[in-house]
Design an enzyme around this catalytic site. Structure first.
Site, PDB file in Angstrom:
ATOM      1  N   LYS A   1      -4.033  -6.007   1.471  1.00 10.70           N
ATOM      2  CA  LYS A   1      -5.102  -5.092   1.051  1.00 10.70           C
ATOM      3  C   LYS A   1      -5.382  -5.206  -0.453  1.00 10.70           C
ATOM      4  O   LYS A   1      -6.539  -5.331  -0.863  1.00 10.70           O
ATOM      5  CB  LYS A   1      -4.694  -3.662   1.432  1.00 10.70           C
ATOM      6  CG  LYS A   1      -5.729  -2.591   1.139  1.00 10.70           C
ATOM      7  CD  LYS A   1      -5.554  -1.357   1.991  1.00 10.70           C
ATOM      8  CE  LYS A   1      -4.184  -0.861   2.218  1.00 10.70           C
ATOM      9  NZ  LYS A   1      -3.312  -0.475   1.173  1.00 10.70           N
TER      10      LYS A   1
ATOM     11  N   THR B   1      -4.556  -7.667  -2.437  1.00 10.55           N
ATOM     12  CA  THR B   1      -5.046  -9.029  -2.691  1.00 10.55           C
ATOM     13  C   THR B   1      -6.544  -9.115  -2.415  1.00 10.55           C
ATOM     14  O   THR B   1      -7.297  -9.735  -3.175  1.00 10.55           O
ATOM     15  CB  THR B   1      -4.285 -10.030  -1.799  1.00 10.55           C
ATOM     16  OG1 THR B   1      -2.883  -9.824  -1.978  1.00 10.55           O
ATOM     17  CG2 THR B   1      -4.621 -11.453  -2.158  1.00 10.55           C
TER      18      THR B   1
ATOM     19  N   ARG C   1      -3.621   1.223  -7.717  1.00 14.85           N
ATOM     20  CA  ARG C   1      -2.490   2.054  -8.129  1.00 14.85           C
ATOM     21  C   ARG C   1      -1.460   1.245  -8.917  1.00 14.85           C
ATOM     22  O   ARG C   1      -1.405   0.025  -8.811  1.00 14.85           O
ATOM     23  CB  ARG C   1      -1.797   2.661  -6.896  1.00 14.85           C
ATOM     24  CG  ARG C   1      -2.630   3.681  -6.159  1.00 14.85           C
ATOM     25  CD  ARG C   1      -1.890   4.233  -4.945  1.00 14.85           C
ATOM     26  NE  ARG C   1      -1.677   3.211  -3.933  1.00 14.85           N
ATOM     27  CZ  ARG C   1      -0.917   3.377  -2.863  1.00 14.85           C
ATOM     28  NH1 ARG C   1      -0.282   4.511  -2.674  1.00 14.85           N
ATOM     29  NH2 ARG C   1      -0.792   2.407  -1.974  1.00 14.85           N
TER      30      ARG C   1
ATOM     31  N   LYS D   1       9.814  -4.027  -0.775  1.00 17.94           N
ATOM     32  CA  LYS D   1       8.368  -4.221  -0.684  1.00 17.94           C
ATOM     33  C   LYS D   1       7.875  -5.314  -1.624  1.00 17.94           C
ATOM     34  O   LYS D   1       6.910  -6.011  -1.348  1.00 17.94           O
ATOM     35  CB  LYS D   1       7.646  -2.902  -0.989  1.00 17.94           C
ATOM     36  CG  LYS D   1       6.126  -2.989  -0.904  1.00 17.94           C
ATOM     37  CD  LYS D   1       5.503  -1.629  -1.193  1.00 17.94           C
ATOM     38  CE  LYS D   1       3.992  -1.692  -1.154  1.00 17.94           C
ATOM     39  NZ  LYS D   1       3.411  -2.490  -2.231  1.00 17.94           N
TER      40      LYS D   1
ATOM     41  N   ALA E   1       1.454   7.410  -0.206  1.00 24.71           N
ATOM     42  CA  ALA E   1       0.370   7.508   0.769  1.00 24.71           C
ATOM     43  C   ALA E   1       0.787   8.295   2.005  1.00 24.71           C
ATOM     44  O   ALA E   1      -0.031   8.542   2.881  1.00 24.71           O
ATOM     45  CB  ALA E   1      -0.092   6.112   1.168  1.00 24.71           C
TER      46      ALA E   1
ATOM     47  N   PHE F   1      -1.811   2.285   2.729  1.00 28.92           N
ATOM     48  CA  PHE F   1      -1.556   2.048   4.155  1.00 28.92           C
ATOM     49  C   PHE F   1      -2.847   1.781   4.934  1.00 28.92           C
ATOM     50  O   PHE F   1      -3.830   1.328   4.371  1.00 28.92           O
ATOM     51  CB  PHE F   1      -0.765   3.203   4.763  1.00 28.92           C
ATOM     52  CG  PHE F   1       0.621   3.370   4.193  1.00 28.92           C
ATOM     53  CD1 PHE F   1       1.432   2.268   3.961  1.00 28.92           C
ATOM     54  CD2 PHE F   1       1.119   4.623   3.879  1.00 28.92           C
ATOM     55  CE1 PHE F   1       2.713   2.416   3.437  1.00 28.92           C
ATOM     56  CE2 PHE F   1       2.405   4.780   3.350  1.00 28.92           C
ATOM     57  CZ  PHE F   1       3.194   3.672   3.132  1.00 28.92           C
TER      58      PHE F   1
ATOM     59  N   PHE G   1      -4.753 -16.847   6.661  1.00 30.86           N
ATOM     60  CA  PHE G   1      -3.455 -17.506   6.545  1.00 30.86           C
ATOM     61  C   PHE G   1      -3.612 -18.946   7.046  1.00 30.86           C
ATOM     62  O   PHE G   1      -4.417 -19.214   7.949  1.00 30.86           O
ATOM     63  CB  PHE G   1      -2.387 -16.780   7.385  1.00 30.86           C
ATOM     64  CG  PHE G   1      -1.833 -15.551   6.728  1.00 30.86           C
ATOM     65  CD1 PHE G   1      -0.521 -15.513   6.275  1.00 30.86           C
ATOM     66  CD2 PHE G   1      -2.610 -14.405   6.574  1.00 30.86           C
ATOM     67  CE1 PHE G   1       0.007 -14.377   5.670  1.00 30.86           C
ATOM     68  CE2 PHE G   1      -2.095 -13.270   5.970  1.00 30.86           C
ATOM     69  CZ  PHE G   1      -0.779 -13.249   5.514  1.00 30.86           C
TER      70      PHE G   1
ATOM     71  N   TRP H   1      -6.745 -15.674  -1.463  1.00 35.00           N
ATOM     72  CA  TRP H   1      -5.358 -15.959  -1.833  1.00 35.00           C
ATOM     73  C   TRP H   1      -5.236 -17.401  -2.329  1.00 35.00           C
ATOM     74  O   TRP H   1      -4.557 -17.668  -3.316  1.00 35.00           O
ATOM     75  CB  TRP H   1      -4.430 -15.724  -0.627  1.00 35.00           C
ATOM     76  CG  TRP H   1      -2.982 -15.818  -0.971  1.00 35.00           C
ATOM     77  CD1 TRP H   1      -2.146 -14.813  -1.378  1.00 35.00           C
ATOM     78  CD2 TRP H   1      -2.178 -17.005  -0.943  1.00 35.00           C
ATOM     79  NE1 TRP H   1      -0.886 -15.289  -1.609  1.00 35.00           N
ATOM     80  CE2 TRP H   1      -0.868 -16.637  -1.353  1.00 35.00           C
ATOM     81  CE3 TRP H   1      -2.420 -18.341  -0.614  1.00 35.00           C
ATOM     82  CZ2 TRP H   1       0.175 -17.550  -1.437  1.00 35.00           C
ATOM     83  CZ3 TRP H   1      -1.382 -19.257  -0.711  1.00 35.00           C
ATOM     84  CH2 TRP H   1      -0.096 -18.854  -1.111  1.00 35.00           C
TER      85      TRP H   1
END
Length: 555
Positions: free
Chosen positions: A70, A72, A93, A104, A272, A300, A380, A408
């Site tokens: 998200k 990214t 954030r 994480k 969140a 999230f 991906f 990415w």
């Protein structure tokens, strides 16, 4: 190259040049080194009469171990908008130290869609979280001190409602006994620690519009109750002024840059789950005055993050989002379709189709808020053309469009199609944003509305004492507050193992809490952890300085 190697090789520009892109004068940038700065309070106040830009929310499907990307995508879209000639900024954030050293990892994007300086952002940054930790614990210390020196407010020490915080995952501190050691050390009582991002002070800083509003909200924090159950506030302890002093600099938004030298505001970071999971109102509103397009994100999946962004942040700050980007991956669709993590690299079009129900539910929910949505398929290398096409076909059947994004690997070149689509949506002017429930709706009915409309639950289960508590808060003048649902992020239900788009389930409300300073009622559904623990092998074990003095292992 790894994310940290890409970030280290970034050709950063002096932060003054980034500020100049947004017409921020040199004197109004308070530099922290060469590549990050705070924007002055006076400059922000001077922007009030300016027209707002367009606000875009990036949200996602329910998170899975397969990863969604998200942040990214938020960074990639911001770079993409700038690449097609738009004046754009992003708002995300700040990262918490606890997850960085836990499991994480960082929170600055990835690959060629990152915000830099990545190492600083994931560690001490400009000290905002330390200031919040200090302000919170100052109130905790003054509360115990008030009780020690006679307890003029007549606080029932069995009903102290304010815990301490630290910005680290430490399960040993979840439940403690404090004030041991005899008369000189106070009255022994049960207490505990939460992680800083779960602090109400964090939520307050992220919802406050200025220092005056900050001090008022801090004063409204409920620290405990008397024997007659009447609340005692932070202002009764006289801690609100000193807390505001500690938070004065932390209230100023942080400006940094993407790998492509575009402006990024990184400010605040409430949980969140237990809070609303969005960056600060002051950073978002400032960016809207300075840029034509502002891309922000919410924590999230859309059932938690987007709902709270709309129903809490936008409602309280008067924001009007005009487009939503919903991030999904082929891998996550397969996992929602029943594929185990070790089988995600193999083509399985049928599993993709089966897993798309989760994506479809989020599309339907976003439309209920009157905001058009486009799906970003975060690419991906293992994705096949047939799998990507299956997602595109499904989204088209839902009346939306899915666009393959390769930010990415390619940076802005991988999101230009998405950027053009977002601009097209905004210029179409179809957004008619409205929260999903009105202020005047009774509190329990608000909880039911979110549970039934967003989670598709059949019912909300709550004991009589919870319903009575909500009615008491309504009678005390808190009935107009929004509700902040605290539940697992992994499912629409309260069962983290129930993937896809479940229906026919119940939402049990275990507890309700009044965050009077932040301005919302927290409904705790199931088990929610406010102080995480470290995993068996924490990320911290791999973090070190190499021979060149560079940080390794943050990702």
């Amino acid at each position: 190259m790894s994310d940290i190697e890409i970030a280290r090789a970034a050709k950063k520009r002096p932060i003054q040049e980034i500020g100049a892109k947004l017409n921020i004068p040199l004197d109004d940038l308070l530099p922290f080194g060469h590549d990050k700065a705070k924007v002055s309070e006076g400059f922000i106040k001077g922007l009030q009469g300016k027209k707002d830009g367009h606000l875009i929310l990036v949200t996602a499907i329910n998170p899975t171990p397969a990863g969604e990307g998200k942040t990214t995508t938020t960074v990639g879209l911001g770079d993409g908008l700038n690449a097609i000639g738009k004046k754009a900024a992003i708002c995300i954030r700040e990262a918490s130290l606890g997850p960085c050293f836990g499991m994480k990892g960082g929170a600055a994007g990835g690959g060629y869609a990152q915000v830099v300086p990545m190492e600083d952002m994931n560690l001490h940054f400009t000290g905002d979280f330390h200031a919040i930790t200090s302000a919170h614990n100052l109130l905790a210390a003054m509360l115990d001190n008030h009780i020690y020196w006679g307890n003029d407010c007549e606080i029932d020490i069995r009903r102290v409602a304010f815990r301490r915080v630290m910005d680290m995952n430490d399960r040993a501190l979840r439940e403690i006994v404090c004030n041991l050691g005899g008369v000189a050390n106070g009255f022994p009582r049960e207490a505990g620690f939460d992680i800083t991002v779960a602090s109400e002070v964090m939520a307050i800083l992220c919802l406050a519009t200025d220092l005056e509003d900050l001090e008022r909200r801090l004063g409204n924090i409920i620290v405990g109750y008397r024997r007659d159950r009447s609340p005692v506030y932070c202002r009764d302890i006289k801690a609100d002024g000193a807390m505001t002093v500690l938070l004065q600099q932390a209230m100023q938004p942080n400006l940094v840059q993407t790998l492509e030298n575009n402006p990024a505001f990184v400010h605040g970071g409430p949980f969140a789950n237990i809070a609303h999971g969005c960056n600060s109102v002051i950073a978002t509103t400032t960016a809207l005055k300075l840029a034509d397009y502002v891309v922000t994100e919410a924590g999230f999946g859309a059932d938690l993050g987007a709902e709270k962004f709309f129903d809490i942040k936008c409602r309280k700050a008067g924001l009007k989002p005009e487009a939503v980007v919903l991030v999904a991956t082929v891998r996550a669709m397969k996992m929602n379709g029943g594929v185990k993590k070790d089988g995600l690299g193999e083509e399985n079009v049928e599993a993709v189709k089966a897993g798309c129900a989760n994506l479809g539910r989020h599309i339907q929910n976003i439309k209920k808020f009157g905001v058009p949505a486009v799906v970003a398929i975060n690419h991906f290398v293992t994705d096949t053309e047939a799998e990507v096409q299956a997602v595109k076909d499904y989204v088209a059947s839902m009346g939306s469009e899915a666009i393959l994004c390769q930010h990415w690997a390619k940076g802005s070149a991988g999101t230009e199609e998405l950027a053009h689509k977002v601009v097209e949506i905004i210029e179409g002017g179809s957004a008619q944003f409205a929260p999903i429930y009105p202020d005047e709706m009774p509190l329990f009915q608000k909880i039911e509305t979110v549970a039934k409309e967003i989670y598709r639950a059949d019912e909300v289960i709550a004991d009589k004492k919870i319903r009575d508590q909500l009615r008491q808060w309504e009678e005390a003048g808190y009935g107009n507050l929004p509700v902040c649902m605290a539940k697992t992020q992994y499912s629409f239900s309260t069962d983290p193992n129930l993937r896809g788009a479940p229906t026919g389930h119940s939402v049990p409300v275990r507890e309700v809490r009044l965050s009077a300073g932040a301005g919302f009622i927290v409904a705790i559904c199931g088990e929610i952890m406010t102080m995480p623990g470290l995993p068996r092998v924490p990320s911290a074990e791999a973090i070190r300085l190499n021979e060149a003095g560079e940080i390794e292992g943050l990702f």
